[in-house]
Scaffold this motif. Sequence first.
Motif, mmCIF file in Angstrom:
data_model
loop_
_atom_site.group_PDB
_atom_site.id
_atom_site.type_symbol
_atom_site.label_atom_id
_atom_site.label_comp_id
_atom_site.label_asym_id
_atom_site.label_seq_id
_atom_site.Cartn_x
_atom_site.Cartn_y
_atom_site.Cartn_z
ATOM 1 N N HIS A 1 -7.969 -25.797 -2.265
ATOM 2 C CA HIS A 1 -9.308 -24.940 -1.725
ATOM 3 C C HIS A 1 -8.455 -24.353 -4.002
ATOM 4 O O HIS A 1 -7.644 -24.392 -4.659
ATOM 5 N N PRO A 2 -8.995 -23.562 -4.319
ATOM 6 C CA PRO A 2 -10.222 -22.579 -6.024
ATOM 7 C C PRO A 2 -7.677 -22.705 -6.108
ATOM 8 O O PRO A 2 -7.456 -22.901 -7.561
ATOM 9 N N LYS B 1 -6.091 -36.785 -12.070
ATOM 10 C CA LYS B 1 -5.016 -36.869 -13.413
ATOM 11 C C LYS B 1 -6.222 -36.861 -14.914
ATOM 12 O O LYS B 1 -5.937 -36.881 -15.806
ATOM 13 N N ARG B 2 -6.989 -37.188 -14.280
ATOM 14 C CA ARG B 2 -8.461 -37.031 -14.954
ATOM 15 C C ARG B 2 -8.865 -35.553 -15.637
ATOM 16 O O ARG B 2 -9.038 -35.164 -16.964
ATOM 17 N N ILE B 3 -9.086 -34.814 -14.590
ATOM 18 C CA ILE B 3 -8.473 -32.921 -14.991
ATOM 19 C C ILE B 3 -8.374 -32.423 -15.894
ATOM 20 O O ILE B 3 -8.055 -31.844 -17.451
ATOM 21 N N VAL C 1 -4.677 -27.267 -12.052
ATOM 22 C CA VAL C 1 -6.386 -28.771 -11.486
ATOM 23 C C VAL C 1 -7.160 -27.942 -10.733
ATOM 24 O O VAL C 1 -8.110 -28.013 -10.756
ATOM 25 N N ALA C 2 -6.340 -27.509 -9.071
ATOM 26 C CA ALA C 2 -7.188 -27.620 -9.167
ATOM 27 C C ALA C 2 -8.109 -26.799 -8.650
ATOM 28 O O ALA C 2 -9.319 -25.920 -8.771
ATOM 29 N N PHE C 3 -7.928 -25.498 -9.337
ATOM 30 C CA PHE C 3 -8.178 -24.351 -9.876
ATOM 31 C C PHE C 3 -9.570 -24.570 -11.438
ATOM 32 O O PHE C 3 -10.392 -24.198 -10.220
ATOM 33 N N GLY D 1 -14.736 -29.733 -7.787
ATOM 34 C CA GLY D 1 -13.788 -29.850 -6.813
ATOM 35 C C GLY D 1 -12.491 -30.792 -6.511
ATOM 36 O O GLY D 1 -12.820 -31.452 -7.015
ATOM 37 N N LEU D 2 -12.353 -30.122 -5.318
ATOM 38 C CA LEU D 2 -10.454 -31.192 -5.349
ATOM 39 C C LEU D 2 -10.841 -31.196 -3.996
ATOM 40 O O LEU D 2 -10.124 -31.017 -3.359
#
Lengths: 789, 265
Positions: free
Chosen positions: A492-493, A570-572, A605-607, A623-624
């Motif tokens: 979640h964010p 990792k990409r983010i 990263v999720a945010f 999104g994650l």
Amino acid sequence: MTETGIGARVKRKEDFRFLTGQGTYTDDINRHGQAHACFLRSPHAHAKLGAINAAKAKAMPGVLAVFTHADLAADKVGGVPCGFGLTQKNGKPQIEPPHPALAAGKVRYAGDAVAMVVAETLAQARDAAEAIEVGYSELPAVVDTAGAPRAKSAVHDEAPNNVCFEWEIGDKAKTDEAFAKAANVSKLEFVNNRLIPNAMEPRAAVGEYDRATGNYTLYTTSQNPHVIRLLMGAFVLAIPEHRLRVVAPDVGGGFGSKIFHYAEEALVTWACRKVGRPVKWTAERSESFLTDAHGRDHVTKVELATDREGNFLGLRVHSIANLGAYLSTFAPMVPTWLYAPLFAGQYRTPAIHAEVIGVFTNTSPVDAYRGAGRPEATYVVERIVETAARDLKLDPAEIRRKNFIAPAQFPYTTPVVLQYDSGQYALAMDKACQLIDYKNFAKRKAEAEKRGRLRGIGFSAYIEACGVAPSAVAGAIGARAGLYEAGVIRFHPTGSVTVITGTHSHGQGHETTFAQLVSDRLGVPYDSIDVVHGDTDRIPFGMGTYGSRSIAVGGSALSKAMDKIVDKGKRIAAHLMEAAVQDIEFKNGAFRVAGTDKQKTIQEVAFAAYVPHNYPLNELEPGLEETAYYDPANFTYPAGTHIAEVEVDPQTGQVEVVDWAAVDDFGNVINPMIVEGQVHGGIAQGIGQALLEGCVYDDRSGQLVTGSYMDYCMPRADNLPSYRVDMTHTPCPHNPLGVKGCGEAGAIAAPAALMNAITNALGIKDLAMPATPERVWRAAQARGARAAE
Amino acid sequence: MYNFAYHRPGSLAEAERKLKAAADGRLLAGGQTLLPTLKQRLAKPSDLIDIGRLAELSFIKADGRSVQIGATTRHATVAASAEVRKAIPALAKLAGGIGDPQVRNMGTIGGSLANSDPAADYPAAVLALGATIHTTERAIAADDFFKGLFETALKPGEIIKSVSFPVPEKAGYMKFAQPASRFCMVGVFVCKAGSGVRVAVTGAGPCAFRQSAMEKALASNFSAAAIESVKVSPAGLNADIHCSAEYRAHLVGVMARRALTEANG
Ligand SMILES: Cc1cc2nc3c(=O)[nH]c(=O)nc-3n(C[C@H](O)[C@H](O)[C@H](O)COP(=O)(O)OP(=O)(O)OC[C@H]3O[C@@H](n4cnc5c(N)ncnc54)[C@H](O)[C@@H]3O)c2cc1C
């Protein structure tokens, strides 16, 4: 290891709600306008069904409807399907008679549902059910398992001799050859006693139909809601998946009995549309005894051929397995493919041949019950190995060690199909011997003798195949479904995580174990992780929980989903830190640029993924959340040694289980406390089977004699010893977590260990399970008489 | 359960009136036998008269020669009672071995005796100790009370008020529990009193009964050794899936000897 990561003894999250009465079980669910169903059940085990007169019942206060098979037929409601199609040894398919949801033409066991009453209140439904007049003309009941093929009466016209299948596995010629050259052949004939599951929560179901959308919802006590949706939707009610939601909320124990699709859950789903009201049904305890699928019930002959030194040369098994009145969901698989492929046990026995005959009887359907086939197999192998040791005057530990498959021999292909992946059998045996202080047993026996008690010791070096199952293998042997698992990791964010799994927790503590797994891998605090299971609308797909598969298959699916999360993360992170993706490392919940102190936490990263102001939108979706399906490469093979010690009071026949050592190998372990709990519970069930539990049907009438706790004996705390539990850890080589599954081991190992101990104490070859005081007393009397001669 | 009218009288006298007035009334004491029967729809009384909370029926009094126990005294109360433990420890032990804590906290001595379950514990003590059952109408000697399977000397409308147990010299109780129900497969209560030796067996027949061969053998020597050679016949004893008549007969001997060892211990 962190305090909540892999290997930590984290207390179970779910226990707060369970222990404070705040769980939500199916019976706790009440829908607006709900009506109540009750089933009129056959009082006879076998009878022709004449006219059913429900006129009086229909006119009674509060009654909304009374349904019989005629109503189902008019609506083209299908029968209850079997999920497994076995091929017989002659190449023909199993005989698979129809299983009508309400009895059609005949009733086939005491408890078979004849009519369904729906009324405003449960009491009104019951009153009405009593007012239904049913014409029965009784037929002779087929009750005895071994006698079923010769019975004068046929349960189904399709199977005139009551045989559903004749099946075999292994090389008969090679096995005959091994016996021809054997110096010793040890033999046993026994019954593997029939058990009644007795989950604490009885079965229940609530059906609801939404006229506005055309959607159905079924709340039900299931170990696998997707399987119920598939079977019921496709085969019984013709409701497409997108119109049918199946929810299995908190479920109070299953032990296998809640895997299966039962008629009642289909009937409430069908009836709720007919009466235009949600319909609820909850089994009474007596209904559970009569109609939950029972377990075990084999009549078996086994022979083990050895040379003079006790090396195993060949094993021959013949079993008749009772399937009950109708084929329950996995009934044909349990006494065949889940049973005979385990006959190699932990041993190098080079030649094995087994035959199994599955029979219909006028008793409740029989299906998987904790261990499903494998307790029966272990009983066969470990009782005959013990018998061979006695016949050859060898130490029971020694004869086993001599025949163990050695660690260097893995992967090891047995003569009965399976390829064992890993194991250290002697190590577990040695540890168990130490735990129970085997070398001083003789002293303890002598001391007990002074107190007038007979002390005995018994081994069980079991193996199981679990983590079911590679879909291709399952399909090849007859399963009408795949046996992979699905998992979702949803960030979640603000960094908390919802873990979605297709497995189902009904006592196993998955909400804790899976959260530990995710916390450990992703570095997210344990308390910000929630595990969702048991709802077809919230979960992509799932095959549910049984066969000790949840961590091995479901956990592996989550592991794959976490790999995807880390890859995307990792990409983010590379974008956020302006570094190359290949320079990003993920550890302890943070993405770092290798060799620098630059890092982004997984929460950051999720945010970024959900608030993608600075995000590589042309390369990556926001999104994650990742979904993965995992289909196992092989079964897993937990194994170990259990040793039981008992004391018998020869004057009364009372057996006391005084000590128990269990050394199990479940590969890697996520929460040792939960795993030990599973072992404890499994042993309790195994002790139940060996000492206390025996389902009895009256031979003539087919009435269930052990239809309540007054006569069916469940194990209680004071029947059980304090267990000594330890483990060895040989990681599973073919799943990403190295885990094997622990839910059934205790129930698989225990009966053989206990019966070996009791027969050892009494100095006799065999004794029937359950070893009731009278049976033990009689054996002790006979022994006393022999000793006096 | 079927519908019934529920009454909670404030006195024994009112309970008696209500019971007599009802078409098919039943007393409700601890409910541990009656309620399961009702839930299974095996009985359909018109009225339940709940005497479970009548203070006048719940008491324990001891005066050195006897112990009187009110009909609605719970098993747990008897088990924990200092008076009972002092005067007749075997009786306290018996009460403490009935069912489980929930059952003991609800079940009553009056309900147990009125029910006369063949596998109940209390009847063995009542019979062996030579107790007297006081009802709303009379006093009934233990020997006259148990008539058969779920059958007693109680007449319709008659209510047990209390049971008085003479304090024995020695007494012992041993029970071999049926594994599933934990009622008695066989229970033997032995008692030595000024009036003689009494041995009562429960669980083995249609109702509790006295074992006269043992009583005779014990009259001059109240010890386990004295009944070593007493043969218990299986004829007429209960047989079921848990226990044959032959095994029951054997257990009567074993339990009697162990009860004697306890009584003498
Ligand atoms: C799980 C379980 C285990 C048990 N185990 C044992 C055991 O090991 N040993 C054992 O002995 N018992 C056992 N019992 C039975 C228990 O002891 C009951 O308490 C007893 O049988 C009945 O007592 P009650 O007060 O509950 O009576 P109730 O159920 O209320 O009534 C029983 C009957 O007696 C009548 N009655 C009640 N009081 C009176 C009175 N004062 N005068 C006249 N009639 C009256 C009622 O009308 C009814 O017919 C067990 C019960 C359960 C549920």
